[in-house]
Design an enzyme around this catalytic site. Structure first.
Site, PDB file in Angstrom:
ATOM      1  CG  HIS A   1      -0.312   0.304   2.524  1.00 24.60           C
ATOM      2  ND1 HIS A   1      -1.010   0.721   3.627  1.00 24.60           N
ATOM      3  CD2 HIS A   1       0.985   0.221   2.929  1.00 24.60           C
ATOM      4  CE1 HIS A   1      -0.190   0.881   4.646  1.00 24.60           C
ATOM      5  NE2 HIS A   1       1.020   0.590   4.258  1.00 24.60           N
TER       6      HIS A   1
ATOM      7  CB  CYS B   1       2.968   5.815   4.742  1.00 22.66           C
ATOM      8  SG  CYS B   1       3.275   4.832   6.212  1.00 22.66           S
TER       9      CYS B   1
ATOM     10  CG  HIS C   1       5.647   0.542   2.780  1.00 19.31           C
ATOM     11  ND1 HIS C   1       5.885   1.829   3.198  1.00 19.31           N
ATOM     12  CD2 HIS C   1       4.533   0.157   3.452  1.00 19.31           C
ATOM     13  CE1 HIS C   1       4.983   2.199   4.074  1.00 19.31           C
ATOM     14  NE2 HIS C   1       4.142   1.194   4.258  1.00 19.31           N
TER      15      HIS C   1
ATOM     16  CG  HIS D   1       2.635  -3.249   6.323  1.00 20.81           C
ATOM     17  ND1 HIS D   1       3.708  -2.925   7.118  1.00 20.81           N
ATOM     18  CD2 HIS D   1       2.169  -2.080   5.826  1.00 20.81           C
ATOM     19  CE1 HIS D   1       3.867  -1.612   7.104  1.00 20.81           C
ATOM     20  NE2 HIS D   1       2.956  -1.070   6.316  1.00 20.81           N
TER      21      HIS D   1
ATOM     22  CG  ASP E   1      -2.195 -13.379   0.568  1.00 23.12           C
ATOM     23  OD1 ASP E   1      -1.391 -12.649   1.201  1.00 23.12           O
ATOM     24  OD2 ASP E   1      -1.968 -14.576   0.329  1.00 23.12           O
ATOM     25  CG  HIS E   2       1.208 -12.506  -2.043  1.00 22.02           C
ATOM     26  ND1 HIS E   2       0.761 -13.157  -0.912  1.00 22.02           N
ATOM     27  CD2 HIS E   2       2.552 -12.569  -2.013  1.00 22.02           C
ATOM     28  CE1 HIS E   2       1.806 -13.605  -0.233  1.00 22.02           C
ATOM     29  NE2 HIS E   2       2.910 -13.259  -0.874  1.00 22.02           N
TER      30      HIS E   2
ATOM     31  CD  GLU F   1       0.809  -0.448   8.879  1.00 21.73           C
ATOM     32  OE1 GLU F   1      -0.172   0.024   8.287  1.00 21.73           O
ATOM     33  OE2 GLU F   1       1.755   0.232   9.307  1.00 21.73           O
TER      34      GLU F   1
END
Lengths: 160, 128
Positions: free
Chosen positions: A35, A54, A60, A62, A99-100, A150
């Site tokens: 994100h 951010c 980046h 998480h 996811d991913h 996070e």
């Protein structure tokens, strides 16, 4: 029953303890996503000032951990609030699409929202609630809240 | 001044989930891997809401709590098969059964709460 499970004192027959008692249960799952934080209405300087590290062109990632909290009575049929096998399927349906993926670019919900931990928690709560209402219409279970980590030292709780 | 004081105790115990009215195949379908005899490091979180003693800065009943949990939960269940004592050993039932064992030994004016982290993924909390 298998022989090694037997015990001379095992109360295998008899009333199920605490059937009907209200209890809270949390189940944990995880997903990994990218994100970035950027408010189009802000100048570059304002974005940098507000979002710090951010605010980047690419973002980046998480390893998010989602905990869902449910309330309801212990069921006489199996002694649990709800079968975890069924809950896991619902949780998987909520987090698998995230996811991913890059949340800003791949997930429609975040096209006009900043995918902060707060807003992702809101998304997870709403998705989970909708699926819960569809899959557990006859089970007396309610979604109490979600907690989204996070990082180990940063989490958000959300409920409606 | 009142505070919530929580201490986490570790109980390493065996259990399995089973409905004796069902066949082995049906139990396997209902409970999955939980039908097999297995064990957990149960993290039992016991919370008291208690008055802070102005002389010591410690909340009341803090010291006594350890001894009661040791006698009522750790001694009877650590290293034991929970199914020896209880018919329902789901996390949902255990938070209530463990609470039931502690409550008579904690003064009525002290509110007591109990939660269990069964695995990294499973958490249960008794509701007041």
């Amino acid at each position: 029953m298998d022989e090694y499970k037997k015990s001379p004192t095992s109360p295998a027959i008899g009333p199920l303890e605490h059937a009907g008692t209200q209890v809270r249960m949390a189940r944990r799952t995880s997903f990994s996503s990218a994100h970035l934080y950027s408010q189009p209405a802000f100048s570059e300087a304002q974005n940098r000032e507000t979002f710090g590290r951010c605010f980047t062109p690419h973002g980046h990632g998480h390893n998010y951990v989602l905990e869902a909290f449910f309330d309801g009575p212990i069921q006489d049929a199996h002694g649990m609030l709800v079968n975890l096998i069924d809950i896991d399927q619902v949780l998987k349906a909520v987090v698998d699409p995230l996811d991913h993926q890059h949340l800003n670019f791949d997930i429609a919900y975040f096209k006009d929202k900043i995918p902060t931990t707060e807003i992702i928690a809101q998304y997870c709560f709403r998705e989970l609630l909708a699926r819960l209402n569809a899959s557990f219409a006859n089970v007396p279970i309610s979604l109490c809240k979600v907690r989204l980590y996070e990082l180990d030292d940063l989490f958000v709780e959300y409920s409606e | 001044m009142k505070v919530l004081f929580t201490r986490q105790y570790l109980i390493r115990a065996l259990h399995h989930l089973e409905n004796p009215a069902l066949s082995a195949v049906e139990n396997e379908r209902l409970y999955g891997v939980c039908f097999r005899l297995h064990g957990h490091d149960y993290k039992v979180q016991v919370t008291i809401e208690s008055e802070v003693d102005p002389a010591t800065g410690l909340c009341k009943f803090r010291r006594e709590l350890d001894a009661i949990v040791e006698r009522e939960l750790i001694q009877p269940f650590d290293g034991k098969n929970l199914n020896d004592t209880f018919r329902n050993t789901s996390g949902e039932a255990l938070v209530n059964l463990f609470y039931d064992r502690l409550r008579p030994h904690v003064p009525q004016e002290i509110r007591l709460a109990l939660a269990i982290q069964e695995t990294r993924k499973n958490y249960f909390e008794r509701l007041p």
